[in-house]
Motif scaffolding. Sequence first.
Motif, PDB file in Angstrom:
ATOM      1  N   VAL A   1      -8.822  -3.959  14.199  1.00 44.93           N
ATOM      2  CA  VAL A   1      -8.925  -2.533  13.843  1.00 44.93           C
ATOM      3  C   VAL A   1      -7.958  -2.272  12.703  1.00 44.93           C
ATOM      4  N   TYR A   2      -8.483  -1.819  11.580  1.00 49.80           N
ATOM      5  CA  TYR A   2      -7.640  -1.590  10.409  1.00 49.80           C
ATOM      6  C   TYR A   2      -7.065  -0.192  10.448  1.00 49.80           C
ATOM      7  N   THR A   3      -5.826  -0.066  10.036  1.00 51.00           N
ATOM      8  CA  THR A   3      -5.232   1.277   9.945  1.00 51.00           C
ATOM      9  C   THR A   3      -5.775   1.966   8.694  1.00 51.00           C
ATOM     10  N   PRO A   4      -5.636   3.314   8.639  1.00 48.71           N
ATOM     11  CA  PRO A   4      -6.160   4.029   7.465  1.00 48.71           C
ATOM     12  C   PRO A   4      -5.514   3.564   6.158  1.00 48.71           C
ATOM     13  N   GLU A   5      -4.286   3.002   6.269  1.00 49.68           N
ATOM     14  CA  GLU A   5      -3.661   2.540   5.013  1.00 49.68           C
ATOM     15  C   GLU A   5      -4.308   1.259   4.533  1.00 49.68           C
ATOM     16  N   GLU A   6      -4.718   0.401   5.493  1.00 53.69           N
ATOM     17  CA  GLU A   6      -5.287  -0.881   5.083  1.00 53.69           C
ATOM     18  C   GLU A   6      -6.673  -0.700   4.503  1.00 53.69           C
ATOM     19  N   ARG A   7      -7.502   0.004   5.260  1.00 54.20           N
ATOM     20  CA  ARG A   7      -8.870   0.198   4.778  1.00 54.20           C
ATOM     21  C   ARG A   7      -9.250   1.648   4.973  1.00 54.20           C
ATOM     22  N   ASP A   8     -10.052   2.174   4.070  1.00 54.35           N
ATOM     23  CA  ASP A   8     -10.491   3.561   4.205  1.00 54.35           C
ATOM     24  C   ASP A   8     -11.258   3.750   5.503  1.00 54.35           C
ATOM     25  N   PRO A   9     -10.971   4.819   6.233  1.00 52.15           N
ATOM     26  CA  PRO A   9     -11.747   5.047   7.458  1.00 52.15           C
ATOM     27  C   PRO A   9     -13.211   5.346   7.119  1.00 52.15           C
ATOM     28  N   VAL A  10     -14.089   4.989   8.038  1.00 51.45           N
ATOM     29  CA  VAL A  10     -15.518   5.152   7.779  1.00 51.45           C
ATOM     30  C   VAL A  10     -16.059   6.327   8.583  1.00 51.45           C
TER      31      VAL A  10
END
Lengths: 287, 213
Positions: free
Chosen positions: A47-56
């Motif tokens: 699960v990526y944090t919002p900093e790592e990847r843009d939330p979808v």
Amino acid sequence: QVWQIRLDMHLLNHDGNITDAASIAGIVALCHFRRPDVSVQGEEVTVYTPEERDPVPLSIHHMPICVSFAFFHQGTYLLVDPTEREERVMDGLLVIAMNKHHEICTIQSSGVVMLLQDQILRCSKITAVKVGEITELIQKALENDQKARKEGGKFGFAESIPNQRITAFKMESAAVDTSDVEEQAGEIIAKADPPSEVFASPVLHTPGTAQIGEGIESSWGDLEESEKEEAAEEEGESEAAAFECEKVETEDTSTLKETKNEPIVLSDSEEEEVVILEPQELPRKTR
Amino acid sequence: AAPQGRLLCGPGLRRSGAGLLVTKCGLLRHRPAGGGAYWVDSQQKRYVPVKGDHVIGIVTAKAGDVFRLDVGGSEPASLSYLAFEGATKRNRPNVQVGDLIYGQFVVANKDMEPEMVCIDSSGKSSGMGIIGQDGFLFKVSLGLIRKLLAPKCEIIQELSQLYPFELVLGMNGRIWVKAKTVQQTLIIVNILEACEYMTAEQRRQALAKLSGN
């Protein structure tokens, strides 16, 4: 493992029809929401944090919007989107939820009103129009928000209040144009059918004679003639009228018989038109 | 020097340890009379039943010896049929579903269903009871009610110059108005609703226009 999402709705203020407003707020919130991005490799879930990847965004298949209809006087009057006061006095409520593809998602009817099929069809047509407009509004608002975020502009609830884009505490009441009300009223009255003939009382058979009620046949033949002649003279009738009145007098019995068959209008009735049904005219009901 | 006496901590404030916590947003007010009182003057439309408040309730159901009233809170309030002036087991008050009742709370806390009565502690009705026929009931914010209930309220004095009318103010945001004709009633209703957002000057202008007509 699945995602679980919870939607809480806080009602700040309302003037009726909470259902519609809440349905719009709910679906817009769900469309606007972004969840953290996830990648699954075999058994591994990252699960990526919002900093790592843009939330979808969530995958929303369609946007059902509720439209409410209030009925009054057993279905005679129909109001779309009732206000608080109209809701308090309505007979019944019909809620139709539809999406922009004209698919009905929910129909709910409550209250003490019986609805006809064509009424419900008409309501669903109105719903289709309204839902199309509202869905367009929602799409535009979501696009504007996305653009504002990308360009770094200001966005969000707190920013919308001063611009009057969200009605904070008070909404301007819609002004009703009453300038040509008199003309419109006059038009309606002119176009309407003229009221049916008023049966004034007493019933005038000929000028100079009047009849109130039936009465018994008079045995004082001569006296009545002279009375009526006097009455005619008092009214300033011509001799011809007096002569007619005598003629009527001699034909008294026959006219009485005739009048017995005609509907006799008695004076005290408030009705403008009194229709007395003859027995043979009534349709025979078969059991 | 601090004033002598007990300091009262009013609505919107809560004691926590040695200090005070603010629980509502609004203006902080202070009254130096008595020991002094502080409270937060907040604006809201949702009513929470408070013991001692006089409110207007709508009868929604009759359950045996008890009436259920809608007072605008989270739960319906209960009102016993004996809680009217001069009511006995034989002499029941004539209350129907849909009637308006003006009463006060004797029990109102977050753990129990609120209870109302239409008599005061000495058994007299003192203005409470069933509100008569006709008239018009409408809702406003709680802040406006408090303003109208203040002594020598300008709004009510100016309105009384306009037409004679009967007025019942409930602390739950409900107002009942009755004037001689339906039109007069509706005019008063509209003015009271608009008073929330009008300044004193705008209100006087509106009233001057009406009394001129």
